[in-house]
Design a protein around this motif. Structure first.
Motif, PDB file in Angstrom:
ATOM      1  N   VAL A  74      57.001  52.581   6.296  1.00 50.39           N
ATOM      2  CA  VAL A  74      56.875  53.968   5.832  1.00 50.39           C
ATOM      3  C   VAL A  74      56.792  54.925   7.019  1.00 50.39           C
ATOM      4  O   VAL A  74      57.481  55.949   7.063  1.00 50.39           O
ATOM      5  N   ARG A  75      55.964  54.575   8.012  1.00 48.65           N
ATOM      6  CA  ARG A  75      55.834  55.444   9.184  1.00 48.65           C
ATOM      7  C   ARG A  75      57.149  55.547   9.956  1.00 48.65           C
ATOM      8  O   ARG A  75      57.512  56.609  10.445  1.00 48.65           O
ATOM      9  N   ALA A  76      57.858  54.421  10.073  1.00 49.72           N
ATOM     10  CA  ALA A  76      59.137  54.430  10.783  1.00 49.72           C
ATOM     11  C   ALA A  76      60.169  55.283  10.034  1.00 49.72           C
ATOM     12  O   ALA A  76      60.936  56.031  10.657  1.00 49.72           O
ATOM     13  N   LEU A  77      60.191  55.177   8.721  1.00 48.65           N
ATOM     14  CA  LEU A  77      61.120  55.998   7.934  1.00 48.65           C
ATOM     15  C   LEU A  77      60.795  57.477   8.073  1.00 48.65           C
ATOM     16  O   LEU A  77      61.702  58.310   8.184  1.00 48.65           O
ATOM     17  N   LEU A  78      59.516  57.815   8.065  1.00 51.36           N
ATOM     18  CA  LEU A  78      59.125  59.212   8.250  1.00 51.36           C
ATOM     19  C   LEU A  78      59.579  59.728   9.615  1.00 51.36           C
ATOM     20  O   LEU A  78      60.044  60.866   9.740  1.00 51.36           O
ATOM     21  N   LEU A  79      59.446  58.885  10.646  1.00 52.77           N
ATOM     22  CA  LEU A  79      59.904  59.278  11.977  1.00 52.77           C
ATOM     23  C   LEU A  79      61.425  59.415  12.019  1.00 52.77           C
ATOM     24  O   LEU A  79      61.955  60.302  12.690  1.00 52.77           O
ATOM     25  N   PHE A  80      62.099  58.540  11.303  1.00 56.12           N
ATOM     26  CA  PHE A  80      63.565  58.582  11.280  1.00 56.12           C
ATOM     27  C   PHE A  80      64.071  59.891  10.687  1.00 56.12           C
ATOM     28  O   PHE A  80      65.047  60.458  11.162  1.00 56.12           O
ATOM     29  N   PHE A  81      63.391  60.356   9.654  1.00 54.04           N
ATOM     30  CA  PHE A  81      63.821  61.586   8.999  1.00 54.04           C
ATOM     31  C   PHE A  81      63.154  62.838   9.571  1.00 54.04           C
ATOM     32  O   PHE A  81      63.336  63.931   9.056  1.00 54.04           O
ATOM     33  N   HIS A  82      62.359  62.668  10.608  1.00 53.54           N
ATOM     34  CA  HIS A  82      61.693  63.802  11.267  1.00 53.54           C
ATOM     35  C   HIS A  82      62.117  63.783  12.735  1.00 53.54           C
ATOM     36  O   HIS A  82      61.387  63.294  13.610  1.00 53.54           O
ATOM     37  N   PRO A  83      63.293  64.321  13.042  1.00 53.98           N
ATOM     38  CA  PRO A  83      63.848  64.199  14.396  1.00 53.98           C
ATOM     39  C   PRO A  83      63.035  64.894  15.484  1.00 53.98           C
ATOM     40  O   PRO A  83      63.174  64.573  16.647  1.00 53.98           O
ATOM     41  N   SER A  84      62.175  65.820  15.124  1.00 57.52           N
ATOM     42  CA  SER A  84      61.403  66.519  16.150  1.00 57.52           C
ATOM     43  C   SER A  84      60.118  65.780  16.535  1.00 57.52           C
ATOM     44  O   SER A  84      59.321  66.300  17.304  1.00 57.52           O
ATOM     45  N   ALA A  85      59.929  64.571  16.005  1.00 56.16           N
ATOM     46  CA  ALA A  85      58.726  63.790  16.332  1.00 56.16           C
ATOM     47  C   ALA A  85      58.768  63.379  17.802  1.00 56.16           C
ATOM     48  O   ALA A  85      59.836  63.100  18.353  1.00 56.16           O
ATOM     49  N   PRO A  86      57.614  63.358  18.462  1.00 60.85           N
ATOM     50  CA  PRO A  86      57.588  62.966  19.881  1.00 60.85           C
ATOM     51  C   PRO A  86      57.973  61.497  20.049  1.00 60.85           C
ATOM     52  O   PRO A  86      57.762  60.685  19.148  1.00 60.85           O
ATOM     53  N   PRO A  87      58.531  61.133  21.191  1.00 60.78           N
ATOM     54  CA  PRO A  87      58.941  59.737  21.429  1.00 60.78           C
ATOM     55  C   PRO A  87      57.771  58.747  21.360  1.00 60.78           C
ATOM     56  O   PRO A  87      57.954  57.591  21.014  1.00 60.78           O
ATOM     57  N   GLU A  88      56.579  59.219  21.671  1.00 59.52           N
ATOM     58  CA  GLU A  88      55.410  58.343  21.634  1.00 59.52           C
ATOM     59  C   GLU A  88      55.061  57.913  20.203  1.00 59.52           C
ATOM     60  O   GLU A  88      54.327  56.956  19.995  1.00 59.52           O
ATOM     61  N   ALA A  89      55.567  58.621  19.226  1.00 57.82           N
ATOM     62  CA  ALA A  89      55.249  58.294  17.833  1.00 57.82           C
ATOM     63  C   ALA A  89      55.788  56.918  17.451  1.00 57.82           C
ATOM     64  O   ALA A  89      55.134  56.173  16.719  1.00 57.82           O
ATOM     65  N   LYS A  90      56.970  56.563  17.960  1.00 59.07           N
ATOM     66  CA  LYS A  90      57.526  55.231  17.696  1.00 59.07           C
ATOM     67  C   LYS A  90      56.629  54.153  18.290  1.00 59.07           C
ATOM     68  O   LYS A  90      56.371  53.126  17.671  1.00 59.07           O
ATOM     69  N   GLU A  91      56.191  54.413  19.502  1.00 59.90           N
ATOM     70  CA  GLU A  91      55.310  53.465  20.174  1.00 59.90           C
ATOM     71  C   GLU A  91      53.990  53.315  19.415  1.00 59.90           C
ATOM     72  O   GLU A  91      53.442  52.219  19.307  1.00 59.90           O
ATOM     73  N   ALA A  92      53.501  54.405  18.872  1.00 59.66           N
ATOM     74  CA  ALA A  92      52.253  54.354  18.100  1.00 59.66           C
ATOM     75  C   ALA A  92      52.411  53.488  16.852  1.00 59.66           C
ATOM     76  O   ALA A  92      51.510  52.719  16.510  1.00 59.66           O
ATOM     77  N   VAL A  93      53.561  53.582  16.192  1.00 62.32           N
ATOM     78  CA  VAL A  93      53.815  52.746  15.007  1.00 62.32           C
ATOM     79  C   VAL A  93      53.840  51.275  15.416  1.00 62.32           C
ATOM     80  O   VAL A  93      53.242  50.415  14.769  1.00 62.32           O
ATOM     81  N   ARG A  94      54.517  50.985  16.507  1.00 67.02           N
ATOM     82  CA  ARG A  94      54.624  49.608  16.988  1.00 67.02           C
ATOM     83  C   ARG A  94      53.260  49.041  17.387  1.00 67.02           C
ATOM     84  O   ARG A  94      52.927  47.901  17.073  1.00 67.02           O
ATOM     85  N   LEU A  95      52.455  49.853  18.068  1.00 66.86           N
ATOM     86  CA  LEU A  95      51.132  49.403  18.495  1.00 66.86           C
ATOM     87  C   LEU A  95      50.221  49.148  17.294  1.00 66.86           C
ATOM     88  O   LEU A  95      49.473  48.179  17.263  1.00 66.86           O
ATOM     89  N   ARG A  96      50.289  50.036  16.319  1.00 68.92           N
ATOM     90  CA  ARG A  96      49.460  49.855  15.120  1.00 68.92           C
ATOM     91  C   ARG A  96      49.849  48.576  14.391  1.00 68.92           C
ATOM     92  O   ARG A  96      48.981  47.802  13.977  1.00 68.92           O
ATOM     93  N   LEU A  97      51.142  48.324  14.257  1.00 74.90           N
ATOM     94  CA  LEU A  97      51.604  47.085  13.630  1.00 74.90           C
ATOM     95  C   LEU A  97      51.144  45.872  14.446  1.00 74.90           C
ATOM     96  O   LEU A  97      50.685  44.873  13.883  1.00 74.90           O
ATOM     97  N   GLY A  98      51.239  45.971  15.758  1.00 76.37           N
ATOM     98  CA  GLY A  98      50.799  44.879  16.630  1.00 76.37           C
ATOM     99  C   GLY A  98      49.328  44.562  16.465  1.00 76.37           C
ATOM    100  O   GLY A  98      48.930  43.396  16.444  1.00 76.37           O
ATOM    101  N   ARG A  99      48.499  45.593  16.344  1.00 75.90           N
ATOM    102  CA  ARG A  99      47.061  45.368  16.142  1.00 75.90           C
ATOM    103  C   ARG A  99      46.794  44.646  14.821  1.00 75.90           C
ATOM    104  O   ARG A  99      45.974  43.737  14.753  1.00 75.90           O
ATOM    105  N   TRP A 100      47.493  45.059  13.765  1.00 73.89           N
ATOM    106  CA  TRP A 100      47.313  44.404  12.469  1.00 73.89           C
ATOM    107  C   TRP A 100      47.783  42.951  12.521  1.00 73.89           C
ATOM    108  O   TRP A 100      47.149  42.063  11.939  1.00 73.89           O
ATOM    109  N   LEU A 101      48.890  42.706  13.206  1.00 71.99           N
ATOM    110  CA  LEU A 101      49.385  41.329  13.318  1.00 71.99           C
ATOM    111  C   LEU A 101      48.413  40.458  14.114  1.00 71.99           C
ATOM    112  O   LEU A 101      48.217  39.284  13.785  1.00 71.99           O
ATOM    113  N   ALA A 102      47.814  41.018  15.155  1.00 70.09           N
ATOM    114  CA  ALA A 102      46.823  40.265  15.932  1.00 70.09           C
ATOM    115  C   ALA A 102      45.622  39.895  15.056  1.00 70.09           C
ATOM    116  O   ALA A 102      45.117  38.769  15.120  1.00 70.09           O
TER     117      ALA A 102
END
Length: 158
Positions: A74-102
């Motif tokens: 959901v977060r990735a799709l929101l970023l995909f459709f929100h082109p003005s999002a900062p580049p760090e937002a993708k990294e934040a989604v990845r880090l959050r997923l990584g924490r949950w997987l850990a």
């Protein structure tokens, strides 16, 4: 420094788990007469309870993984459709997923330990050791990547 401490704590958990399981496995050794192995009437009940608990813990880990994947999607799709999002937002989604997987990996490891907690065979102990090593390594490297990305993100903000 923090990652070395965390790695040492993980290794300590593995060593404690092995120390707990090793004496239990001695009862299942082939050199021990079968009457000694199955002398306790409560052992099958405890084994059944631990299997049910392990299944519950494993189910909870699956729920964590599923919920984390849905949230990340959901977060990735929101970023995909929100082109003005900062580049760090993708990294934040990845880090959050990584924490949950850990976290889910920790629950999976707990389920594996529960499965072999009551009178394990040497085969089960060997399988558990292999699983512990693999999941601990996965968790360690995942944590390393999370910390590296957080440090990079912290430097960019600071």
């Amino acid at each position: 420094m923090r990652s070395r401490f965390r790695f040492a704590a993980v290794l300590l958990r593995v060593a404690i788990g092995a120390a707990i399981l090793a004496p239990l496995g001695a009862f299942a050794a082939e050199s021990v007469p079968q009457t000694v192995v199955h002398s306790s009437a409560i052992e099958p009940v405890l084994k059944s309870i631990s299997i049910y608990l392990a299944s519950g813990v494993e189910g909870f880990a699956a729920l964590i993984i599923g919920a984390a994947a849905i949230e990340a999607t959901v977060r990735a799709l929101l970023l995909f459709f929100h082109p003005s999002a900062p580049p760090e937002a993708k990294e934040a989604v990845r880090l959050r997923l990584g924490r949950w997987l850990a976290l889910a990996l920790e629950f999976e490891l707990a389920a594996d330990i529960l499965r072999t907690a009551i009178a394990p065979t040497w085969n089960e102990i060997g399988q558990l050791a292999a699983i512990v090593v693999l999941r601990t390594a996965l968790n360690y490297f995942l944590q390393q990547e999370i910390e590296k990305a957080e440090a990079k993100h912290g430097r960019a903000l600071g």
